[in-house]
Design a protein around this motif. Structure first.
Motif, PDB file in Angstrom:
ATOM      1  N   PRO A  20       1.365  -3.461   1.599  1.00  0.00           N
ATOM      2  CA  PRO A  20       2.559  -3.509   2.450  1.00  0.00           C
ATOM      3  C   PRO A  20       2.672  -4.783   3.287  1.00  0.00           C
ATOM      4  CG  PRO A  20       0.950  -1.987   3.351  1.00  0.00           C
ATOM      5  CD  PRO A  20       0.442  -2.411   1.997  1.00  0.00           C
ATOM      6  N   ASP A  21       1.574  -5.499   3.480  1.00  0.00           N
ATOM      7  CA  ASP A  21       1.666  -6.754   4.238  1.00  0.00           C
ATOM      8  C   ASP A  21       2.460  -7.793   3.464  1.00  0.00           C
ATOM      9  OD1 ASP A  21       0.126  -5.642   6.269  1.00  0.00           O
ATOM     10  OD2 ASP A  21      -1.749  -6.382   5.409  1.00  0.00           O
ATOM     11  N   PHE A  22       2.336  -7.790   2.143  1.00  0.00           N
ATOM     12  CA  PHE A  22       3.091  -8.721   1.306  1.00  0.00           C
ATOM     13  C   PHE A  22       4.381  -8.089   0.799  1.00  0.00           C
ATOM     14  CE2 PHE A  22       4.310 -10.385  -2.834  1.00  0.00           C
ATOM     15  CZ  PHE A  22       4.508 -11.717  -2.513  1.00  0.00           C
ATOM     16  N   ASP A  23       4.279  -6.868   0.322  1.00  0.00           N
ATOM     17  CA  ASP A  23       5.415  -6.194  -0.309  1.00  0.00           C
ATOM     18  C   ASP A  23       6.322  -5.544   0.729  1.00  0.00           C
ATOM     19  OD1 ASP A  23       4.740  -6.893  -2.911  1.00  0.00           O
ATOM     20  OD2 ASP A  23       3.474  -5.129  -3.172  1.00  0.00           O
ATOM     21  N   THR A  24       7.053  -6.378   1.425  1.00  0.00           N
ATOM     22  CA  THR A  24       8.035  -5.881   2.383  1.00  0.00           C
ATOM     23  C   THR A  24       9.215  -5.301   1.606  1.00  0.00           C
ATOM     24  OG1 THR A  24       9.208  -7.990   2.432  1.00  0.00           O
ATOM     25  CG2 THR A  24       7.395  -7.692   4.041  1.00  0.00           C
ATOM     26  N   PRO A  25      10.073  -4.543   2.254  1.00  0.00           N
ATOM     27  CA  PRO A  25      11.261  -4.047   1.551  1.00  0.00           C
ATOM     28  C   PRO A  25      12.073  -5.179   0.913  1.00  0.00           C
ATOM     29  CG  PRO A  25      10.978  -2.831   3.573  1.00  0.00           C
ATOM     30  CD  PRO A  25       9.961  -3.951   3.601  1.00  0.00           C
ATOM     31  N   TRP A  41      15.321   3.529 -10.225  1.00  0.00           N
ATOM     32  CA  TRP A  41      13.955   3.031 -10.096  1.00  0.00           C
ATOM     33  C   TRP A  41      13.760   2.564  -8.663  1.00  0.00           C
ATOM     34  CZ3 TRP A  41      11.478  -0.738 -14.140  1.00  0.00           C
ATOM     35  CH2 TRP A  41      10.117  -0.856 -13.873  1.00  0.00           C
ATOM     36  N   LEU A  42      12.927   3.261  -7.939  1.00  0.00           N
ATOM     37  CA  LEU A  42      12.692   2.978  -6.532  1.00  0.00           C
ATOM     38  C   LEU A  42      11.372   2.238  -6.353  1.00  0.00           C
ATOM     39  CD1 LEU A  42      13.633   6.532  -5.216  1.00  0.00           C
ATOM     40  CD2 LEU A  42      15.133   4.540  -5.494  1.00  0.00           C
ATOM     41  N   PHE A  43      11.387   1.242  -5.487  1.00  0.00           N
ATOM     42  CA  PHE A  43      10.191   0.488  -5.143  1.00  0.00           C
ATOM     43  C   PHE A  43       9.905   0.754  -3.672  1.00  0.00           C
ATOM     44  CE2 PHE A  43      12.016  -1.518  -8.790  1.00  0.00           C
ATOM     45  CZ  PHE A  43      10.936  -1.948  -9.547  1.00  0.00           C
ATOM     46  N   LEU A  44       8.793   1.432  -3.406  1.00  0.00           N
ATOM     47  CA  LEU A  44       8.504   1.881  -2.049  1.00  0.00           C
ATOM     48  C   LEU A  44       7.242   1.233  -1.501  1.00  0.00           C
ATOM     49  CD1 LEU A  44       9.194   5.705  -2.506  1.00  0.00           C
ATOM     50  CD2 LEU A  44      10.790   3.896  -1.811  1.00  0.00           C
ATOM     51  N   THR A  45       7.235   1.082  -0.197  1.00  0.00           N
ATOM     52  CA  THR A  45       6.078   0.583   0.517  1.00  0.00           C
ATOM     53  C   THR A  45       5.949   1.383   1.803  1.00  0.00           C
ATOM     54  OG1 THR A  45       4.953  -1.407   1.327  1.00  0.00           O
ATOM     55  CG2 THR A  45       7.324  -1.235   1.773  1.00  0.00           C
ATOM     56  N   GLY A  46       4.888   1.177   2.484  1.00  0.00           N
ATOM     57  CA  GLY A  46       4.685   1.889   3.748  1.00  0.00           C
ATOM     58  C   GLY A  46       3.335   1.543   4.331  1.00  0.00           C
ATOM     59  N   ASP A  47       2.975   2.249   5.340  1.00  0.00           N
ATOM     60  CA  ASP A  47       1.687   2.072   5.982  1.00  0.00           C
ATOM     61  C   ASP A  47       0.563   2.207   4.945  1.00  0.00           C
ATOM     62  OD1 ASP A  47      -0.137   2.251   8.481  1.00  0.00           O
ATOM     63  OD2 ASP A  47      -0.615   4.071   7.323  1.00  0.00           O
ATOM     64  N   ARG A  48      -0.370   1.293   4.979  1.00  0.00           N
ATOM     65  CA  ARG A  48      -1.454   1.280   3.994  1.00  0.00           C
ATOM     66  C   ARG A  48      -2.201   2.612   3.961  1.00  0.00           C
ATOM     67  NH1 ARG A  48      -3.460  -3.004   1.680  1.00  0.00           N
ATOM     68  NH2 ARG A  48      -2.645  -4.369   3.288  1.00  0.00           N
ATOM     69  N   ARG A  49      -2.486   3.198   5.078  1.00  0.00           N
ATOM     70  CA  ARG A  49      -3.203   4.477   5.135  1.00  0.00           C
ATOM     71  C   ARG A  49      -2.361   5.580   4.502  1.00  0.00           C
ATOM     72  NH1 ARG A  49      -7.820   6.870   4.717  1.00  0.00           N
ATOM     73  NH2 ARG A  49      -8.709   5.328   6.093  1.00  0.00           N
ATOM     74  N   ASP A  73      -8.141  -3.573   4.730  1.00  0.00           N
ATOM     75  CA  ASP A  73      -8.421  -4.816   4.021  1.00  0.00           C
ATOM     76  C   ASP A  73      -7.748  -4.736   2.648  1.00  0.00           C
ATOM     77  OD1 ASP A  73      -9.632  -6.791   2.311  1.00  0.00           O
ATOM     78  OD2 ASP A  73     -11.272  -6.937   3.755  1.00  0.00           O
ATOM     79  N   PRO A  74      -6.861  -5.682   2.307  1.00  0.00           N
ATOM     80  CA  PRO A  74      -6.154  -5.625   1.020  1.00  0.00           C
ATOM     81  C   PRO A  74      -7.082  -5.565  -0.189  1.00  0.00           C
ATOM     82  CG  PRO A  74      -5.204  -7.320   2.420  1.00  0.00           C
ATOM     83  CD  PRO A  74      -6.442  -6.816   3.110  1.00  0.00           C
ATOM     84  N   ARG A  75      -8.291  -6.069  -0.067  1.00  0.00           N
ATOM     85  CA  ARG A  75      -9.239  -6.034  -1.189  1.00  0.00           C
ATOM     86  C   ARG A  75      -9.829  -4.645  -1.406  1.00  0.00           C
ATOM     87  NH1 ARG A  75     -13.393 -10.062   0.851  1.00  0.00           N
ATOM     88  NH2 ARG A  75     -12.800  -8.945   2.714  1.00  0.00           N
TER      89      ARG A  75
END
Length: 120
Positions: A20-25, A41-49, A73-75
């Motif tokens: 989500p840090d990179f993949d903003t809406p 086709w929906l592309f969703l993001t949100g809080d990493r947790r 951590d993204p890794r």
């Protein structure tokens, strides 16, 4: 898979970002436009947790690539190559490897079967 499913059927395809840090809406919208993704086709993001919990608890899919790293951590998270077919009641109907054409064909058949039964 999307091209094989009839446009007039109530099917949604949902892609979840694990970054989500990179993949903003805005980034996801540009990606959808780049690939000419249809409205279903929906592309969703949100809080990493929240994404991690959804994948692990909701979809029963392990995505923790490195348990020695904190979840923020993204890794720490890995991208899954599996598709999950879910019916209208929220029940998981199957898992399919996107790396296996036979499984992708089976996903289309299973989704069409659910549509005919009114369960997509």
């Amino acid at each position: 898979v999307e091209a094989e499913l009839p446009d007039d059927q109530p099917v949604k395809i949902v892609s979840f970002s694990i970054d989500p840090d990179f993949d903003t809406p805005e980034v996801l919208e540009a990606y959808a436009q780049q690939w000419d993704a249809p409205p279903r086709w929906l592309f969703l993001t949100g809080d990493r947790r929240a994404v991690f919990d959804l994948a692990a608890a909701g979809f029963a899919m392990p995505i923790h690539a490195d348990e020695s790293l904190p979840i923020d951590d993204p890794r720490a998270l890995m991208h899954s190559s599996r598709f999950v077919l879910i019916d209208q009641a929220g029940q998981i109907r199957g898992y399919y490897s996107s790396l296996d054409q036979a499984e992708m064909d089976r996903l289309v058949i299973d989704a069409q079967r659910l549509m005919r039964a009114g369960n997509t």
